[in-house]
Design a protein around this motif. Structure first.
Motif, mmCIF file in Angstrom:
data_model
loop_
_atom_site.group_PDB
_atom_site.id
_atom_site.type_symbol
_atom_site.label_atom_id
_atom_site.label_comp_id
_atom_site.label_asym_id
_atom_site.label_seq_id
_atom_site.Cartn_x
_atom_site.Cartn_y
_atom_site.Cartn_z
ATOM 1 N N SER A 16 -10.021 -11.715 4.750
ATOM 2 C CA SER A 16 -9.887 -12.597 5.926
ATOM 3 C C SER A 16 -8.436 -13.024 6.127
ATOM 4 C CB SER A 16 -10.789 -13.824 5.762
ATOM 5 O OG SER A 16 -12.147 -13.440 5.636
ATOM 6 N N VAL A 17 -7.753 -13.390 5.033
ATOM 7 C CA VAL A 17 -6.350 -13.807 5.129
ATOM 8 C C VAL A 17 -5.499 -12.660 5.640
ATOM 9 C CG1 VAL A 17 -4.351 -14.521 3.784
ATOM 10 C CG2 VAL A 17 -6.565 -15.598 3.373
ATOM 11 N N CYS A 18 -5.731 -11.461 5.133
ATOM 12 C CA CYS A 18 -4.950 -10.304 5.587
ATOM 13 C C CYS A 18 -5.163 -10.066 7.081
ATOM 14 C CB CYS A 18 -5.332 -9.064 4.785
ATOM 15 S SG CYS A 18 -4.844 -9.153 3.045
ATOM 16 N N LEU A 19 -6.414 -10.143 7.521
ATOM 17 C CA LEU A 19 -6.688 -9.961 8.938
ATOM 18 C C LEU A 19 -6.013 -11.029 9.796
ATOM 19 C CD1 LEU A 19 -10.479 -8.942 8.817
ATOM 20 C CD2 LEU A 19 -8.511 -7.461 9.301
ATOM 21 N N MET A 20 -6.012 -12.279 9.318
ATOM 22 C CA MET A 20 -5.376 -13.362 10.075
ATOM 23 C C MET A 20 -3.869 -13.134 10.185
ATOM 24 S SD MET A 20 -7.428 -16.693 8.594
ATOM 25 C CE MET A 20 -6.292 -17.802 9.401
ATOM 26 N N LEU A 21 -3.239 -12.714 9.090
ATOM 27 C CA LEU A 21 -1.799 -12.463 9.121
ATOM 28 C C LEU A 21 -1.466 -11.313 10.060
ATOM 29 C CD1 LEU A 21 -0.889 -12.881 5.321
ATOM 30 C CD2 LEU A 21 -0.396 -14.462 7.196
ATOM 31 N N ILE A 22 -2.279 -10.262 10.004
ATOM 32 C CA ILE A 22 -2.044 -9.123 10.893
ATOM 33 C C ILE A 22 -2.227 -9.534 12.360
ATOM 34 C CG2 ILE A 22 -2.896 -6.850 11.568
ATOM 35 C CD1 ILE A 22 -3.637 -6.389 8.607
ATOM 36 N N SER A 23 -3.243 -10.320 12.627
ATOM 37 C CA SER A 23 -3.494 -10.778 14.000
ATOM 38 C C SER A 23 -2.357 -11.663 14.501
ATOM 39 C CB SER A 23 -4.825 -11.536 14.062
ATOM 40 O OG SER A 23 -5.897 -10.704 13.655
ATOM 41 N N ALA A 24 -1.916 -12.580 13.644
ATOM 42 C CA ALA A 24 -0.827 -13.473 14.047
ATOM 43 C C ALA A 24 0.446 -12.692 14.313
ATOM 44 C CB ALA A 24 -0.596 -14.531 12.967
ATOM 45 N N GLY A 25 0.727 -11.726 13.434
ATOM 46 C CA GLY A 25 1.928 -10.922 13.648
ATOM 47 C C GLY A 25 1.871 -10.140 14.935
ATOM 48 N N MET A 26 0.715 -9.533 15.209
ATOM 49 C CA MET A 26 0.569 -8.759 16.442
ATOM 50 C C MET A 26 0.642 -9.669 17.668
ATOM 51 S SD MET A 26 -2.415 -5.986 15.455
ATOM 52 C CE MET A 26 -2.280 -5.264 17.100
ATOM 53 N N TYR A 27 0.010 -10.869 17.573
ATOM 54 C CA TYR A 27 0.060 -11.814 18.701
ATOM 55 C C TYR A 27 1.489 -12.236 18.978
ATOM 56 C CZ TYR A 27 -0.443 -16.165 21.300
ATOM 57 O OH TYR A 27 -0.316 -17.158 22.229
ATOM 58 N N HIS A 28 2.225 -12.541 17.936
ATOM 59 C CA HIS A 28 3.608 -12.977 18.103
ATOM 60 C C HIS A 28 4.449 -11.852 18.700
ATOM 61 C CE1 HIS A 28 7.298 -15.179 17.343
ATOM 62 N NE2 HIS A 28 7.797 -14.093 16.723
ATOM 63 N N MET B 33 6.032 -12.324 22.399
ATOM 64 C CA MET B 33 7.485 -12.337 22.550
ATOM 65 C C MET B 33 7.947 -11.160 23.399
ATOM 66 S SD MET B 33 8.569 -15.034 21.100
ATOM 67 C CE MET B 33 10.319 -14.650 21.117
ATOM 68 N N LYS B 34 7.358 -9.984 23.166
ATOM 69 C CA LYS B 34 7.744 -8.808 23.951
ATOM 70 C C LYS B 34 7.378 -8.997 25.419
ATOM 71 C CE LYS B 34 7.205 -3.762 24.052
ATOM 72 N NZ LYS B 34 8.664 -3.530 23.986
ATOM 73 N N GLY B 35 6.171 -9.555 25.668
ATOM 74 C CA GLY B 35 5.766 -9.794 27.046
ATOM 75 C C GLY B 35 6.633 -10.845 27.719
ATOM 76 N N ALA B 36 7.044 -11.879 26.956
ATOM 77 C CA ALA B 36 7.893 -12.915 27.551
ATOM 78 C C ALA B 36 9.269 -12.370 27.891
ATOM 79 C CB ALA B 36 8.007 -14.099 26.573
ATOM 80 N N ARG B 37 9.813 -11.491 27.006
ATOM 81 C CA ARG B 37 11.144 -10.944 27.262
ATOM 82 C C ARG B 37 11.128 -9.937 28.405
ATOM 83 N NH1 ARG B 37 11.659 -10.962 21.485
ATOM 84 N NH2 ARG B 37 10.936 -8.794 21.456
ATOM 85 N N GLU B 38 10.075 -9.139 28.479
ATOM 86 C CA GLU B 38 10.025 -8.092 29.492
ATOM 87 C C GLU B 38 9.343 -8.529 30.780
ATOM 88 O OE1 GLU B 38 8.263 -4.647 27.787
ATOM 89 O OE2 GLU B 38 9.793 -4.434 26.208
ATOM 90 N N GLY B 39 8.828 -9.786 30.787
ATOM 91 C CA GLY B 39 8.262 -10.335 32.016
ATOM 92 C C GLY B 39 6.929 -9.760 32.398
ATOM 93 N N TRP B 40 6.040 -9.517 31.430
ATOM 94 C CA TRP B 40 4.704 -9.059 31.744
ATOM 95 C C TRP B 40 4.004 -10.113 32.595
ATOM 96 C CZ3 TRP B 40 2.768 -6.961 26.342
ATOM 97 C CH2 TRP B 40 3.591 -5.869 25.966
ATOM 98 N N PRO B 41 3.269 -9.747 33.598
ATOM 99 C CA PRO B 41 2.716 -10.716 34.565
ATOM 100 C C PRO B 41 1.932 -11.858 33.933
ATOM 101 C CG PRO B 41 2.399 -8.476 35.340
ATOM 102 C CD PRO B 41 2.914 -8.351 33.942
#
Length: 318
Positions: A31-43, A47-55
């Motif tokens: 569960s901890v591994c999945l949470m860390l992977i999810s958080a990393g992917m979300y971040h 961040m990528k969407g904010a920088r590139e201006g995803w709608p």
């Protein structure tokens, strides 16, 4: 719990036995591994969407930033209003202090216009609108300048009042023998020894030998000697060419060069020198010329009466 893993290519089978504790630990670790992977992917995605201006992500970022700035502006505005209110109260107090300074300067004999102070520097803050940081800063600077000016004025007034107090303390207005009745006064009289008319240059205070003699004002002892006419004599210089003389004492308690204060015990009544009985002969000399001491003592009585009346008035107004 038993887990069996079969490898078809190597034709091998392995069996693992998991107890309840090991199974729980494994699930928590997964569960901890999945949470860390999810958080990393979300971040990363956010961040990528904010920088590139995803709608969608761009809209979310703008909404969050807008709300954050709105909260910050609201907090700053509330604090500015509080500061403005406190500044208004400070300005009102400064106006009261300015008015008090003008009244006190009048008592000290100082013209406020002579101290190069610009009147009317205070004033309440303008209400009914939002104040900016620049306006608050300008108001604070004006208050700081006004406070410095008021401090200078109060310092000058304090010096003048202190000077006046010192001058009053150096004028012989205190009766040197408070419990004694007044005998011979200043002026022409029949000399008790020669029987002829002669000028009596002071006041006589008949009293028992050893009665304390107090300084009529503060000053410096300039003479402490035995005089053929005055007996044990003491002279105190009060400045401005004003000297008091205490004669016929039985004992002198101070010496030449001593600084004394008003009301200090300086001698004791006696019958030394040219005297017909124990008493204090008290003189006041201005530029070496004898003056009527009664004028000075009466001035002291009038001052004391006015101070008592002023104290009663102040008490009644409270």
């Amino acid at each position: 719990m038993q887990v069996i893993i079969t490898d078809a290519w190597m034709a091998r089978t392995r069996a693992f036995h998991l107890s309840g504790v090991k199974l729980l630990f494994s699930l928590l670790l997964l569960s901890v591994c999945l949470m860390l992977i999810s958080a990393g992917m979300y971040h990363w995605v956010f961040m990528k969407g904010a920088r590139e201006g995803w709608p969608i992500i761009g809209s979310l970022v703008r909404l969050v930033v807008k709300d954050e700035f709105a909260q910050r502006d609201r907090y700053v505005k509330e604090n500015i209003e509080v500061l403005a209110k406190r500044l208004g109260e400070m300005q009102a107090k400064m106006l009261q202090l300015e008015s008090l300074g003008e009244r006190v300067s009048g008592l000290a004999g100082i013209n406020p216009a002579d101290i190069a102070i610009k009147p009317g520097q205070g004033g309440a803050l303008i209400g009914g609108r939002d104040l900016t940081i620049e306006e608050l800063d300008a108001t604070l600077s004006a208050l700081d300048l006004l406070a410095s000016q008021r401090t200078d004025v109060m310092t000058v007034i304090e010096s003048r009042l202190f000077e006046q107090k010192i001058k009053k303390m150096m004028v012989p207005t205190q009766i040197p023998v408070p419990d004694a009745n007044l005998g011979s006064t200043f002026g022409w009289r029949i000399d008790p020894i020669t029987g002829r008319s002669a000028l009596h240059t002071g006041l006589d205070f008949p009293a028992a030998p050893g009665t304390p003699i107090y300084a009529a004002a503060g000053g410096m002892v300039v003479t402490q000697e035995f005089h053929p006419q005055y007996g044990n004599m003491l002279e105190v210089d009060h400045g401005n060419n004003l000297i008091t003389r205490y004669a016929h004492a039985s004992k002198i308690l101070v010496k030449k060069g001593d600084l004394i204060k008003r009301g200090q015990r300086v001698a004791e009544v006696g019958n030394t020198g040219r005297s017909t009985g124990p008493h204090l002969h008290f003189e006041v000399l201005v530029q070496g010329v004898p003056q009527d001491p009664q004028k000075f003592l009466n001035a002291g009585k009038g001052l004391a009466a006015s101070q008592v009346a002023g104290s009663k008035t102040a008490t009644a107004q409270r």
